[in-house]
Enzyme design. Structure first.
Site, PDB file in Angstrom:
ATOM      1  N   TYR A   1      -2.098  -4.466   2.420  1.00  0.00           N
ATOM      2  CA  TYR A   1      -1.663  -4.884   3.754  1.00  0.00           C
ATOM      3  C   TYR A   1      -0.629  -5.996   3.590  1.00  0.00           C
ATOM      4  CZ  TYR A   1      -5.416  -2.134   5.871  1.00  0.00           C
ATOM      5  OH  TYR A   1      -6.227  -1.100   6.280  1.00  0.00           O
ATOM      6  N   GLU A   2       0.381  -5.999   4.460  1.00  0.00           N
ATOM      7  CA  GLU A   2       1.511  -6.901   4.266  1.00  0.00           C
ATOM      8  C   GLU A   2       1.130  -8.375   4.334  1.00  0.00           C
ATOM      9  OE1 GLU A   2       3.910  -5.281   7.318  1.00  0.00           O
ATOM     10  OE2 GLU A   2       3.160  -6.590   8.871  1.00  0.00           O
ATOM     11  N   SER A   3      -0.014  -8.689   4.935  1.00  0.00           N
ATOM     12  CA  SER A   3      -0.432 -10.084   4.985  1.00  0.00           C
ATOM     13  C   SER A   3      -0.925 -10.577   3.630  1.00  0.00           C
ATOM     14  CB  SER A   3      -1.532 -10.262   6.032  1.00  0.00           C
ATOM     15  OG  SER A   3      -2.635  -9.433   5.706  1.00  0.00           O
TER      16      SER A   3
ATOM     17  N   GLU B   1       1.554  -2.784  15.012  1.00  0.00           N
ATOM     18  CA  GLU B   1       1.495  -3.541  13.761  1.00  0.00           C
ATOM     19  C   GLU B   1       1.186  -4.981  14.113  1.00  0.00           C
ATOM     20  OE1 GLU B   1       4.406  -4.112   9.911  1.00  0.00           O
ATOM     21  OE2 GLU B   1       5.214  -3.613  11.854  1.00  0.00           O
TER      22      GLU B   1
END
Lengths: 310, 268, 310, 268
Positions: D56-58, D267
């Site tokens: 996940y981009e986080s 998103e």
């Protein structure tokens, strides 16, 4: 060094990557070929000595070796005639003095000439970052006024597209194979390391293949949040080699053998002494476990004689 | 015959280390190389600067070693640090990022403008002596807010012309450094076993600013490979205090006990 | 955004930096001025809501706000009229929908027009990295073929000095003040955070001043190896504000209040509802502790009525 | 009257999610956005692909959420991940570094070459609707080895010309993408509630490759804003298995219990 398009091509051809647990002998045999570009990283801590020995045993030749601090591990590889080129940023025996095999190769071409490509730490660390980021170069504030760029064509100067400021650029390093040592892996091949991390993660991510030797393979890594963990799917081979960083150290397992580093000065200073040491400890031993037994014997004998000949 | 050192109750090396330690202020962040810089920085931390933040290029931030490390990545540094970051982060976020107050460097050769050589004696392609190389020095010299240089003074080391410029001080002097656009101010002191040299504006040539007790100007002139100049008002270095000497010797004794021999030199 | 030379000038004038422990009111008053460029970071986790409220209470104006995901925190600041410019990369209410105050400012200029500078996540994250690295720009493989560079002059394309390959460049962001929330600080002002880290470290290192609100101030951080720790000497102010990330969350302390995020949609959709909420919860409360009490009351009342009006 | 959905025992949304999940192979690394992609990826992980690595981009790498996250940075992702790295590292080392096998994207608008718009409806400077913006999409679209696009099919979303190109598929087709020098191969499938579209060489225009059970060609034509074409040999999508449906519904039930309402989109 690999050009970017060829790496992209390899990435696009690559199937699903997943670490295999295998012996160190198998891993070196499978992934490190003559003429390859190899990075064995570990900044004082977790230096993959066992893997270096195995490369010597398998008599690999014409390697391009990359390492910020060549250290005793590359002194051994260079003295054993495995390397034709070295990319580095500080080439001494830490806290002791010179790396005599490195100097002999550079100053007198023995056992064969060694081409140097020389960076600063900031420059080579940045080149690893660029490799990990799949960029062809990295930008840094560096090398200004230094003579280093005169002798290293992989250092250039560029201008900021916004401010026109001049900055240094270094070409990415993208090893064919990166070898690191870590504290633990789990049975799937996920790897955990902690303590001084150096550029290991960057070197691993920049490489086409990564071999990891570990102190132990466990059921559960027990990692804390934000741990330095390399997932199995970016690792090619995991090899259980307890003590495999000796005479470097593995935090939580054993301390640095400073005495060996000091004794190395006398061993490496002389070609014959070095060759005898290499023969007895590396070439005539089957693996790192046997190396460790032989080393303990020599060390005990040296203790008895009160000498430092390990 | 008694040497000056014996009569003074301390060695020239001790005077050098203590002088360097005094230049570090409490609360500073200090980027430390192995050997003399590490000794001086830890002495400062154990005396007047308990909150001196020591950063080692291998990654430890806020290291508080009980004994001196033999290498730049000893476990002792990792175990006592506030945290440990990866080496690229040390150089890119912390040093280049502008967060280092003092960079501490040694050298094999130095010139009158504080440029240093740690790469090679002789020609680069046919070296007489191949030295370890740059390590962290070029960017420490460029990006630390101030740089302290520390080395034993001799005509072999203090040369008129470097064989190789590894890291810059003031280049050929004047505003040459400024024109390079470096973010750090450059070397503000060279601390030797004989004296302290400081850059004299506007040329930025290093001149003798403070002479250690018992050292003569003649000694300094002989130990310098260029015609060394003295500042208009040369100071006398304060001799070591009892507390400084005791702390320094305790540190070295602990280190010797830990490593089995005297602390070696050189970065690593 | 600050140009590089002025930051260098500030760095060279700066005395020894050391965190001071103070109230959030004092910190905002001391470091955040009208017209300043402010980054309040935290990727879903550890969003510094308490600090955002304090900026609204102190009625700061004309701020340039930077944040990868503006989230409800910036929806509040924008709706309150604190901002004239927003640098961001994804502006929605996560998992819910639009940020209505942001949209009202962009689409209808209420309460004042809001200039946008728009990146991708990779671009803005890289711009923070450049800021932390004190470089005027960062290089990335990004934006190729996208319309974004047409509208953002801080995205350009450059060529690799080694391979001539074309790559994107983004101008560094260098906030005047970065505000983050963390789990813990010790009494010297060293800050520890863990879990999802976002770009907090980069934002802190890129800024001239950093304000950190924390869940608690403790004697000993008890940090594990390689923890995400900001030493006191790069922090300007540490403020103890328990719960200060609510309705975001603080791993190990409390969970995300997803219900608040969902309810925000109705609150923010309408100008009057928003203004009433802001008046009652932020402008008429003295600090975050009082805000939390009032919010609990509203929430309990809403529960009683079975509505979602918080 | 019974709707086709009721008669089939599953919804079009479920068919879409299950079809997308099937495209993920065990052992792949998958960069996941919130909403439908996260649902499909977790369904794959809970069925045929237990070693699917979700990024996940986080920052979480190898997340194994028991319930679906409402936001891209939920604590559930952090707690179940193998590790969590900083966001710049996710984008620069892991995505750009070439280590992501599949990127999973949604969109507000899509065109026949798989370019997508998540930025704005109307003119950029005078938007009719201001959408959330790019997020991770442009670089996921560029650097993931393959991209799967997933959205409900309608003439409003499947448009002849995008108002804004946020992230590229094949641009205007042919070798246009290749000429951009992107390292990833681009979108290999658009999974909708009606069908699966695949790019047809050499133009790379997306054509209908597989039609979900009970869906007519006419429905697809009506739900597409350009004259949609059908592949020479159109496949019939396999209906959901009992196990797929049960796992999907259990996951949604657990999620609903945890968040108090149905899982939202978008998103974040």
């Amino acid at each position: 060094m690999a050009a970017t398009p060829s790496r992209a091509a390899i990435l696009s051809q690559r199937g699903i990557c997943m670490a295999e647990i295998m012996s160190l002998r198998e891993a070196v045999s499978a992934f490190i070929t003559d003429g390859a570009t190899v990075a064995m990283e570990g900044f004082t801590h977790l230096i993959p000595f066992a893997a270096g020995h195995e490369v010597i045993r398998q008599r690999r030749r014409d390697l391009t070796l990359i390492r910020m601090t060549p250290d005793v591990i590359y002194d051994q590889l260079i003295g054993a005639g495995c390397a034709r080129r070295l990319i580095f940023s500080w080439g001494g025996n830490p806290g002791v003095g010179s790396l005599h095999r490195l100097r002999d190769a550079v100053e007198r071409g023995w056992p064969q000439p060694l081409a140097l490509q020389e960076h600063s730490h900031a420059g080579l660390a940045s080149a690893y970052v660029a490799g990990a980021e799949h960029l062809p170069f990295a930008v840094l504030r560096g090398y200004a006024g230094s003579d280093l760029p005169k002798y290293n064509p992989d250092i250039r100067f560029i201008r900021c597209p916004f401010t026109d400021e001049e900055l240094a650029a270094v070409r990415a390093v993208q090893p064919d194979v990166t070898v690191i040592h870590a504290q633990k892996a789990d049975r799937k091949g996920n790897v955990l390391l902690w303590g001084i991390l150096g550029v290991q993660k960057e070197a691993a991510l920049a490489a086409r293949h990564t071999i990891v030797t570990v102190e132990e393979i466990v059921d559960d890594l027990g990692a804390w949040p934000n741990a330095a963990l390399l997932p199995a799917w970016i690792v090619s081979a995991v090899c259980e080699v307890p003590g495999g960083a000796h005479p470097s150290y593995a935090q939580g397992y054993y301390e640095r053998n400073n005495r060996f580093y000091q004794a190395w000065d006398a061993i490496a200073r002389d070609r014959e002494t070095f060759q005898a040491w290499l023969q007895r400890h590396v070439l005539e031993t089957a693996d790192f476990a046997e190396f460790s037994r032989v080393l303990r014997e020599t060390q005990a004998a040296a203790d008895g004689e009160g000498t430092e000949a390990l | 015959m008694t040497t000056p050192e014996q009569s003074q109750g301390y060695t020239a090396s001790e005077m050098m280390t203590i002088t360097a330690a005094r230049l570090l202020k409490n609360g500073m962040s200090c980027f430390v190389g192995i050997g003399l810089p590490s000794l001086a920085a830890n002495l400062a931390r154990l005396t007047h600067a308990p909150d001196l933040a020591l950063i080692y290029e291998s990654g430890p931030i806020g290291a508080k070693p009980r004994t001196l490390p033999l290498s730049i990545g000893d476990g002792e540094l990792a175990e006592t640090a506030d945290t440990i970051v990866a080496t690229p982060e040390i150089f890119r976020y912390w040093l280049q990022g502008g967060h280092i107050d003092v960079g501490f460097l040694g050298a094999a050769q130095i010139d009158r403008f504080g440029n240093i050589n740690t790469t090679v004696i002789g020609a680069y392609d046919q070296p007489k002596v191949r030295l370890p190389g740059a390590g962290g020095a070029p960017e420490i010299a460029g990006s630390a807010r101030q740089v302290f240089l520390m080395l034993r003074q001799s005509a072999r080391a203090f040369v008129p012309t470097l064989d190789f410029i590894t890291s810059v001080g003031y280049l050929d002097g004047g505003d040459a450094r400024q024109r390079l656009g470096l973010t750090g101010a450059g070397p503000v002191a060279i601390i030797t076993d004989l004296c302290v040299l400081e850059p004299e504006p506007p040329s930025h040539e290093f001149v003798v600013a403070s002479i250690h007790p018992g050292v003569t100007r003649e000694q300094i002139v002989v130990a310098t490979g260029w015609p060394i100049r003295f500042a208009a008002a040369v100071r006398a270095t304060e001799p070591p205090t009892e507390a400084e000497l005791r702390t320094l010797r305790d540190l070295q004794r602990r280190t010797q006990a830990a490593h089995g021999e005297a602390h070696g030199g050189g970065e690593g």
